[in-house]
Structure formats: structure tokens, C-alpha cells
Design an enzyme around this catalytic site. Structure first.
Site, PDB file in Angstrom:
ATOM      1  CG  ASN A   9      41.239  38.159  40.888  1.00 30.54           C
ATOM      2  OD1 ASN A   9      41.095  37.102  41.516  1.00 30.54           O
ATOM      3  ND2 ASN A   9      40.518  39.242  41.120  1.00 30.54           N
ATOM      4  CE  LYS A  11      37.459  39.024  39.028  1.00 34.77           C
ATOM      5  NZ  LYS A  11      36.534  40.006  38.485  1.00 34.77           N
ATOM      6  CG  HIS A  96      38.658  42.699  43.294  1.00 35.51           C
ATOM      7  ND1 HIS A  96      37.337  42.726  42.912  1.00 35.51           N
ATOM      8  CD2 HIS A  96      39.376  42.469  42.171  1.00 35.51           C
ATOM      9  CE1 HIS A  96      37.270  42.517  41.605  1.00 35.51           C
ATOM     10  NE2 HIS A  96      38.487  42.350  41.134  1.00 35.51           N
ATOM     11  CD  GLU A  98      34.727  40.680  41.542  1.00 33.56           C
ATOM     12  OE1 GLU A  98      35.446  39.764  41.984  1.00 33.56           O
ATOM     13  OE2 GLU A  98      34.665  40.962  40.328  1.00 33.56           O
ATOM     14  CD  GLU A 168      40.716  45.059  38.993  1.00 30.36           C
ATOM     15  OE1 GLU A 168      41.239  44.242  38.235  1.00 30.36           O
ATOM     16  OE2 GLU A 168      39.928  44.726  39.897  1.00 30.36           O
ATOM     17  N   GLY A 174      34.272  42.455  34.216  1.00 31.23           N
ATOM     18  CA  GLY A 174      33.387  41.373  33.816  1.00 31.23           C
ATOM     19  C   GLY A 174      32.263  41.793  32.883  1.00 31.23           C
ATOM     20  CB  SER A 214      36.548  43.991  29.952  1.00 29.21           C
ATOM     21  OG  SER A 214      35.366  43.709  30.692  1.00 29.21           O
TER      22      SER A 214
HETATM   23  P1  13P Z   1      37.618  40.847  34.241  1.00 28.29           P
HETATM   24  O1  13P Z   1      38.961  40.772  33.537  1.00 28.29           O
HETATM   25  O2  13P Z   1      36.878  39.553  34.217  1.00 28.29           O
HETATM   26  O3  13P Z   1      36.831  42.015  33.782  1.00 28.29           O
HETATM   27  O4  13P Z   1      37.948  41.095  35.788  1.00 28.29           O
HETATM   28  C1  13P Z   1      38.870  42.055  36.135  1.00 28.29           C
HETATM   29  C2  13P Z   1      39.164  41.925  37.580  1.00 28.29           C
HETATM   30  O5  13P Z   1      38.286  42.155  38.398  1.00 28.29           O
HETATM   31  C3  13P Z   1      40.493  41.488  37.967  1.00 28.29           C
HETATM   32  O6  13P Z   1      40.706  41.627  39.324  1.00 28.29           O
END
Ligand code: 13P
Length: 258
Positions: A9, A11, A96, A98, A168, A174, A214
Site C-alpha cells: 500500500n 498510500k 484502512h 487512515e 492492522e 508507521g 510496521s
Molecule cells: P506501515 O507498514 O508503514 O506500518 O503501514 C502499514 C499499513 O498501513 C498498510 O496498509
């Protein structure tokens, strides 16, 4: 053993030329791999055409990071399921954390998005996950159960079979703080058990449950080795070809050992 899915992903990252270089490198290095690892790249919408062009010469799959909850029409700025389907997009990330947090996407909206994806034969990668304070208050199982019940558990059995889940934990996204392999396995087993109660054991066994948060080249092997972890949804570590390819190697190594 079933296949492992490694999904990237991206983003809201990467300019056009870096995006092209990244996907070309991943595609070229994926050519000689076994078909036991399925690689899905989810770039920003504006690169989907470029990505699906490259994908045709490769064994990658392409996913969108979002999908409109509406059909086509007067919804300025929205990208509909029909549009994605017409561009050979195979997957869409929905739910997600976010999007839930910054764009106020509620469970009801997410259910509409799931239905739009399924109607257009796009496979949802549906994300669930608890906040840090929810885990600290020992509410994580309850939160995940509620998220599932409000969304994917409202789908028919036939539709649910097209859904890939991604656990997640929000505190791991992140942050560099990965869930331990025990925490991931415990939650994935809990989720699979709920699926079994709802849709039966066969569907539960077949459902892919990815881990995200992560996940990187150093922890992918141990996470993917857990019996109920069927792969990963990778954020930051999917933005560098060498790191992402190492995660794919880790997935290959897990499939090879069984
Ligand atoms: P990170 O791997 O940067 O922690 O993000 C995970 C994520 O949100 C994948 O959708």
C-alpha cells in the site's frame, strides 16, 4: 499450505517517475518466482493505468487504495467501482484506519464501499484494527468483532468469499512497533474463529487474513510463519524495491518450508 499474499500500500507517496521505476523493478524481479506468493501493488489512483499496463507483462496484481461508495454520477472527485473495473484493477483496499480517521469513513460507508467493489468484481482488501488505548484497555477483541459484524459479516457468504482481510493494529502502523508474532497469531486466530462461526469452517480456512503494521524485511518471515497469518499489507517498506522484494523472498521461504 495456501498461498501467501504480499500487498504493498503506497498510500499518498511517490511521484510518477519513481512510481514507474518501482513497479518495473518489482515486476522484473517477480518474473521467476513460484506462484505460491501473490503480489498486489496498490499505487495512488493516478498511477493505476501505468501500473496495469506494466502488470500485463508480469504476474503482479494491481489494487486501488480506495473506492467510491457511490455509483457513477455527480460525485466530484470520486472514483467508482465501474471505473476501476474498466481499468483491470483487481483489488481495492477498503476500511484502512487512515480513511476511517482522516476521512470519517464509518462502518456504514464501508459497507457501501464493499458492495460497490463486489458489484464490479473487484476483490476488497478490508482492514480492521484497534487503537492503542483500546488494546491497553483490553478491548481489542471486542473492537475487532464489532468492526467485522458491522461490515463484512453483513455480506452474503458468496460475497464474503471474495474478501481478503487485513488486521492492522493502528498502534503498529508507521510506528516501527510491530505486533509480536504471538499478538498477530492470537488475533488472526480469533478472527478466523469468528468467520467460522458466521460462515463455516471451509470459508474461514480459505479466507486470507493479512497482517499490516510496521511489517518489514526483518520481521516478515516470522509473522508469515504463523499458522493464521496469510501474508502482509505493507506500507512504508513497500516503497523501496529492495526491501519489498526481500519481504516477497520471506514469503517464498515460508511457502517453501511447508
Ligand atoms: P506501515 O507498514 O508503514 O506500518 O503501514 C502499514 C499499513 O498501513 C498498510 O496498509
Amino acid at each position: 499450505m495456501k498461498n501467501i499474499i504480499v500487498a504493498g500500500n503506497w498510500k499518498s507517496n511517490v511521484n510518477f517517475s519513481d512510481a514507474e521505476d518501482l513497479i518495473v523493478e518489482i515486476a522484473e524481479n517477480s518474473e521467476d518466482r513460484s506462484n505460491k506468493v501473490e503480489v498486489i501493488i496498490c499505487p495512488p489512483f493516478v498511477y493505476l493505468e501505468m501500473a496495469t499496463d506494466i502488470q500485463q507483462e508480469s504476474n503482479l496484481f494491481i489494487g486501488a487504495q480506495n473506492i467510491s461508495s457511490h455509483e457513477n454520477g455527480a460525485y466530484t472527485g470520486e472514483i467508482s467501482g465501474e471505473m476501476l473495473k474498466s481499468m483491470d484493477v483487481n483489488f481495492a483496499i477498503i476500511g484502512h484506519s487512515e480513511r476511517r480517521k482522516y476521512f470519517n469513513e464509518t462502518d456504514d460507508i464501508l459497507l457501501d464501499k464493499l458492495n460497490m467493489a463486489l458489484k464490479n468484481h473487484i476483490n476488497p482488501i478490508f482492514c480492521i484494527g484497534e487503537l492503542l488505548e483500546e488494546r491497553q484497555a483490553d478491548k481489542h477483541f471486542e473492537v475487532i468483532k464489532q468492526q467485522l459484524e458491522n461490515t463484512v459479516f453483513k455480506l452474503s457468504k458468496e460475497d464474503f468469499e471474495h474478501v481478503t482481510l487485513a488486521y492492522e493494529p493502528v498502534w503498529a502502523i508507521g510506528t516501527g512497533v510491530t505486533a509480536s508474532k504471538e499478538q498477530a497469531q492470537e488475533m488472526h486466530a480469533f478472527i478466523r474463529n469468528l468467520i467460522s462461526e458466521k460462515f463455516g469452517e471451509v470459508i474461514a480456512d480459505e479466507c486470507f487474513i493479512l497482517y499490516g503494521g510496521s511489517c518489514n524485511a526483518s520481521n516478515a518471515y516470522e509473522l508469515f510463519s504463523q499458522p493464521d497469518v496469510d501474508g502482509g499489507l505493507i506500507g512504508g517498506a513497500s516503497l523501496k524495491a529492495d526491501e519489498f522484494l526481500k519481504i516477497i523472498d520471506a514469503a517464498e521461504a515460508v511457502t517453501a518450508k511447508s
